[in-house]
Design a protein around this motif. Sequence first.
Motif, PDB file in Angstrom:
ATOM      1  N   THR A  30      16.028  -9.677   3.847  1.00 32.44           N
ATOM      2  CA  THR A  30      17.261  -8.931   4.025  1.00 32.44           C
ATOM      3  C   THR A  30      18.102  -9.659   5.063  1.00 32.44           C
ATOM      4  N   THR A  31      19.389  -9.687   4.843  1.00 32.79           N
ATOM      5  CA  THR A  31      20.293 -10.368   5.749  1.00 32.79           C
ATOM      6  C   THR A  31      21.329  -9.382   6.255  1.00 32.79           C
ATOM      7  N   ALA A  32      21.579  -9.453   7.545  1.00 33.73           N
ATOM      8  CA  ALA A  32      22.634  -8.652   8.158  1.00 33.73           C
ATOM      9  C   ALA A  32      23.700  -9.612   8.676  1.00 33.73           C
ATOM     10  N   GLN A  33      24.866  -9.081   8.984  1.00 31.61           N
ATOM     11  CA  GLN A  33      25.952  -9.911   9.500  1.00 31.61           C
ATOM     12  C   GLN A  33      26.597  -9.204  10.679  1.00 31.61           C
ATOM     13  N   GLY A  73      15.681 -16.559  13.245  1.00 33.87           N
ATOM     14  CA  GLY A  73      16.262 -15.472  12.478  1.00 33.87           C
ATOM     15  C   GLY A  73      17.688 -15.695  12.021  1.00 33.87           C
ATOM     16  N   VAL A  74      18.351 -16.716  12.554  1.00 34.11           N
ATOM     17  CA  VAL A  74      19.741 -16.971  12.170  1.00 34.11           C
ATOM     18  C   VAL A  74      19.768 -17.822  10.903  1.00 34.11           C
ATOM     19  N   GLU A  75      20.494 -17.342   9.913  1.00 31.63           N
ATOM     20  CA  GLU A  75      20.607 -18.063   8.660  1.00 31.63           C
ATOM     21  C   GLU A  75      21.890 -18.894   8.605  1.00 31.63           C
ATOM     22  N   THR A 125      15.354 -11.081  14.463  1.00 27.56           N
ATOM     23  CA  THR A 125      16.204 -11.077  15.649  1.00 27.56           C
ATOM     24  C   THR A 125      17.110  -9.852  15.602  1.00 27.56           C
ATOM     25  N   ASN A 126      17.922  -9.686  16.650  1.00 28.66           N
ATOM     26  CA  ASN A 126      18.841  -8.548  16.698  1.00 28.66           C
ATOM     27  C   ASN A 126      20.130  -8.983  17.393  1.00 28.66           C
ATOM     28  N   VAL A 127      21.104  -8.103  17.410  1.00 27.58           N
ATOM     29  CA  VAL A 127      22.421  -8.437  17.956  1.00 27.58           C
ATOM     30  C   VAL A 127      22.331  -8.809  19.438  1.00 27.58           C
ATOM     31  N   GLU A 128      21.539  -8.080  20.209  1.00 28.62           N
ATOM     32  CA  GLU A 128      21.412  -8.392  21.640  1.00 28.62           C
ATOM     33  C   GLU A 128      20.819  -9.785  21.856  1.00 28.62           C
ATOM     34  N   ALA A 129      19.846 -10.159  21.046  1.00 29.08           N
ATOM     35  CA  ALA A 129      19.248 -11.495  21.160  1.00 29.08           C
ATOM     36  C   ALA A 129      20.262 -12.573  20.782  1.00 29.08           C
ATOM     37  N   LEU A 130      21.124 -12.289  19.815  1.00 30.97           N
ATOM     38  CA  LEU A 130      22.160 -13.252  19.425  1.00 30.97           C
ATOM     39  C   LEU A 130      23.179 -13.436  20.548  1.00 30.97           C
TER      40      LEU A 130
END
Length: 112
Positions: free
Chosen positions: A20-23, A48-50, A70-75
């Motif tokens: 699954t991919t989120a943006q 985790g970054v595609e 990964t998650n938004v905070e980690a990004l």
Amino acid sequence: MIRFLLIFLISGAVFAQRPTTAQVSLQTSAKCGMCKSRIERDLGLTKGVEKATLRLTDKVVVVDYNPKKTNVEALKKAISMIGYDAEEVVANQKSHDRLPACCQKSAAPHVD
């Protein structure tokens, strides 16, 4: 009946493995083409970054990522460690200071 059950189990395993991919779109303090290259390259190497694409027109980086890895905070933290602000997360000072002068926040914008 057994054939139906077997098909059901196999199809369930195939769908369960589909990634699954989120943006997310994050405001940054990037300024120029060098910033764009650096952020896209370094974020692309983050777990985790595609895909990461920085739009210089509005300084927003659009990140496609796997939310299981990964998650938004980690990004945001990853962008900070590259040397740039990411939303409310301020750039890591040591990383920021290693950026070329034109990429630092206090420098005048560089036109490509």
